[in-house]
Design a protein around this motif. Structure first.
Motif, PDB file in Angstrom:
ATOM      1  N   ILE A 104       0.848  -1.192   0.000  1.00  0.00           N
ATOM      2  CA  ILE A 104       0.000   0.000   0.000  1.00  0.00           C
ATOM      3  C   ILE A 104       0.882   1.239   0.000  1.00  0.00           C
ATOM      4  O   ILE A 104       1.832   1.346   0.781  1.00  0.00           O
TER       5      ILE A 104
ATOM      6  N   VAL B 101      -0.451   4.946  -0.443  1.00  0.00           N
ATOM      7  CA  VAL B 101      -1.533   5.889  -0.728  1.00  0.00           C
ATOM      8  C   VAL B 101      -0.993   7.288  -1.015  1.00  0.00           C
ATOM      9  O   VAL B 101      -0.134   7.797  -0.296  1.00  0.00           O
TER      10      VAL B 101
ATOM     11  N   TYR C  99     -10.926  -2.289  -5.590  1.00  0.00           N
ATOM     12  CA  TYR C  99     -11.681  -1.067  -5.302  1.00  0.00           C
ATOM     13  C   TYR C  99     -12.729  -1.233  -4.205  1.00  0.00           C
ATOM     14  O   TYR C  99     -13.677  -0.479  -4.128  1.00  0.00           O
TER      15      TYR C  99
ATOM     16  N   ASN D 279      -7.914  -0.054   2.269  1.00  0.00           N
ATOM     17  CA  ASN D 279      -6.775  -0.500   1.460  1.00  0.00           C
ATOM     18  C   ASN D 279      -6.122  -1.748   2.047  1.00  0.00           C
ATOM     19  O   ASN D 279      -5.626  -2.601   1.303  1.00  0.00           O
TER      20      ASN D 279
ATOM     21  N   CYS E   6      -8.330  -4.443   0.883  1.00  0.00           N
ATOM     22  CA  CYS E   6      -8.069  -4.733  -0.529  1.00  0.00           C
ATOM     23  C   CYS E   6      -6.811  -5.597  -0.679  1.00  0.00           C
ATOM     24  O   CYS E   6      -6.806  -6.573  -1.443  1.00  0.00           O
TER      25      CYS E   6
ATOM     26  N   LEU F  47      -3.665   0.607  -5.186  1.00  0.00           N
ATOM     27  CA  LEU F  47      -3.214   0.695  -3.800  1.00  0.00           C
ATOM     28  C   LEU F  47      -2.640   2.060  -3.453  1.00  0.00           C
ATOM     29  O   LEU F  47      -2.172   2.275  -2.333  1.00  0.00           O
TER      30      LEU F  47
ATOM     31  N   GLU G  19      -8.784   5.854   0.465  1.00  0.00           N
ATOM     32  CA  GLU G  19      -9.918   4.984   0.758  1.00  0.00           C
ATOM     33  C   GLU G  19     -11.259   5.666   0.533  1.00  0.00           C
ATOM     34  O   GLU G  19     -12.244   5.021   0.130  1.00  0.00           O
TER      35      GLU G  19
ATOM     36  N   LYS H 154     -12.886   5.033  -2.726  1.00  0.00           N
ATOM     37  CA  LYS H 154     -13.347   3.669  -3.037  1.00  0.00           C
ATOM     38  C   LYS H 154     -14.764   3.431  -2.529  1.00  0.00           C
ATOM     39  O   LYS H 154     -15.531   2.695  -3.162  1.00  0.00           O
TER      40      LYS H 154
END
Length: 550
Positions: free
Chosen positions: A46, A48, A193, A204, A207, A247, A251, A254
């Motif tokens: 991840i 972000v 997603y 995330n 995910c 990734l 968030e 999503k």
């Protein structure tokens, strides 16, 4: 001796004990010395980008997804598994923009007084609106009954979900044109997603966890069913550039305004997906096609209490009865030959699993569920931490309590000591899992994680290092319904200590039952504590198990 195959059932039919190679491990075998060496493969991380706005993210997805589809377009004819949902329609719209011809396929079943499958109706409507060539195949109950034992064998699993999804997939593929050797599918978007409602909290992380378990949950099944139908499946959503990009997405893009996969829906509109598709809710393939109802109907018609029991009955292996438990391959022998040689049928488990246990309700409930799904618990593993406040391991119960439970379940118990120091205790977990793998041939690990991302993520990582699959059958369960289910199934849950406002000392020593569970759950609702005790509001011990467990 060393043997390998691309499908588990190929080895099972030869009577060989086999282990599934973890998808993120490489096995190097020295043909001269017989030495085996495992190497760990790195996975996605991840990363972000909080500076990214939603419009920018959507445009980037559009570009990367178009590239992902284009690079997977074959030179010859192309097919597309099509439900008219967001993911398959997004692929269809992208193929149209690329000027690539394709045929879309869908399958469903209508039987008895069951309504026509929603996916077939919807797919036909969207295909007509978008000028897509669609071939829809309507199956029969007899076809489903004939196909299920074959699918269970192919995918080496009796999972209701896996077989429910495999049925429309198989029916669509077997009725596709021979010239279309390549089939595209929308698998993977839920993991990128946050498309599943069970993905809550740190999205995330959810995910990433979904991506880690994708091979076990979906990819193996879809690959095997494709190959058995003479097709190659290609998955644009699992393009590495697209995964890495997903990734980086904040968030809040999503899940937004009660829409899951919000940013992907924005992208779909940009690529020409009709608005009514782009913002339509998700229906799982097994439900929209009615194949789940078909399995249910067959289960009841054959006298089974539930679907899982029926599917479990379809997975059998043959052994020699005369005290020799060696597995043999005798699939081509007649029933008379089998009888003369003393062969009988024995249930074949989907996986051999080590169960993490603390002696409490959640770890035992996870064992119960995973066993009902036709998995074999090979042993129990408990981590005894010197740190009674460890976030990872509950060590408040005495060793003797857990030993008695293991004895009652007739399971071997591995006791792994740990000082309970943060992160270092994960090394001790790894040692315990390695012992389970080496001594008891465990292929996976089951944990009673219900809502703790901290715990689940660390088990994921350690199990991956050891080469074990992870099962968390309680994950994100509604806590009130879960507690009611425990009582209904026959667990005797005793509250041993309380530490929450609203829970008086009188609850200590109480065994939850049908008479007091409603009062208990009302208190959880009134005082807003976790009904299943996920925040440490109370501790439990299992006094007795459902009859089917012992």
């Amino acid at each position: 001796n060393f043997a390998f195959a691309s499908e588990k059932q190929a080895m099972e039919k030869e009577g060989l004990e086999c282990r599934e190679l973890h998808p993120r491990q490489i096995l190097r075998y020295d043909t001269e010395t017989g030495e085996k060496k495992f190497e760990h493969r790195e996975f996605f991380e991840i990363d972000v980008d909080q500076e990214k706005n939603i419009e920018q993210a959507s445009e980037e997805i559009k570009e990367k997804f178009t590239n992902a589809v284009e690079k997977r377009v074959p030179e010859g004819d192309l097919g597309l598994l099509f439900s008219g949902g967001l993911d398959s329609t997004l692929i269809a719209a992208t193929l149209q923009k690329l000027g690539k011809d394709f045929t879309a396929y869908t399958a469903g079943i209508q039987h008895g007084n069951v309504n026509k499958p929603r996916d077939m109706d919807w797919a036909s409507e969207i295909a007509e609106e978008m000028d897509i060539e669609l071939e829809a195949y309507e199956s029969s109950l007899e076809e489903v009954e004939e196909a299920l034992p074959m699918l269970v064998d192919w995918i080496s699993s009796t999972s209701v979900v896996k077989n429910g999804v495999a049925l429309p997939f198989h029916m669509a593929l077997k009725n596709s044109r021979d010239s279309q050797q390549v089939i595209m599918s929308g698998l993977g978007s839920e993991q990128l997603y946050a498309g599943y409602h069970r993905q809550q909290g740190y999205l995330n992380k959810e995910c990433l966890s979904g991506l880690r378990s994708l091979f076990e949950n979906d990819l193996y099944r879809d690959n095997v069913v494709s190959f058995r139908n003479g097709r190659e499946i290609r998955l644009p959503f699992l393009d590495h550039d697209l995964i890495r990009h997903a990734l980086t997405i904040p968030e809040e893009y999503k899940v937004k305004d009660d829409y899951r996969k919000y940013v992907l829906r924005k992208t779909a509109e940009k690529l020409g997906v009709p608005e009514k598709v782009a913002w339509r809710g998700k229906t799982a393939a097994q439900y929209g096609s009615n194949f789940d109802k078909a399995i249910d109907r067959l289960s009841r018609d054959r006298g089974f209490e539930h679907k899982q029991q029926y599917l479990n009955s379809l997975r059998k292996s043959e052994i020699i009865n005369s005290g020799n438990s060696e597995k043999v391959s005798s699939l081509k022998k007649s029933e008379r030959q089998k009888k003369e040689e003393g062969l009988s049928l024995k249930k074949k488990p989907n996986n051999r699993i080590v169960a993490l246990t603390s002696g409490g309700k959640d770890s035992n409930a996870a064992i119960y569920r995973i066993e009902r799904r036709n998995n074999e618990i090979s042993c129990l593993l408990t981590l005894r931490s010197e740190n009674k406040d460890s976030y990872m391991f509950d060590s408040k119960k005495e060793d003797s309590v857990i030993e008695k439970k293991a004895s009652k379940l007739d399971l071997s118990l591995i006791i792994q000591k740990t000082e309970g120091k943060k992160e270092k205790e994960l090394e001790d977990l790894r040692r315990g899992l390695e012992t389970a793998k080496e001594r008891f041939n465990a292929e996976g690990v089951v944990a009673g994680a219900l809502a703790s991302t901290y715990q689940r993520d660390r088990i994921d990582k350690v199990a991956e290092q050891v080469g074990l699959k992870v099962f968390t059958p309680l994950w994100q369960e509604d806590q009130s319904r879960y507690m009611q289910w425990l009582i209904r199934e026959g667990f005797e849950v005793e509250i041993t200590s309380v530490a929450a406002r609203g829970l008086e000392k009188r609850w200590e020593g109480t065994v939850l039952d049908e008479q007091n569970i409603d009062e208990f759950l009302d208190l959880a609702d009134e005082y807003r504590f976790n009904a299943a005790g996920e925040g440490g509001e109370y501790e439990t011990v299992i006094r007795d198990f459902p009859e089917s467990m012992v």
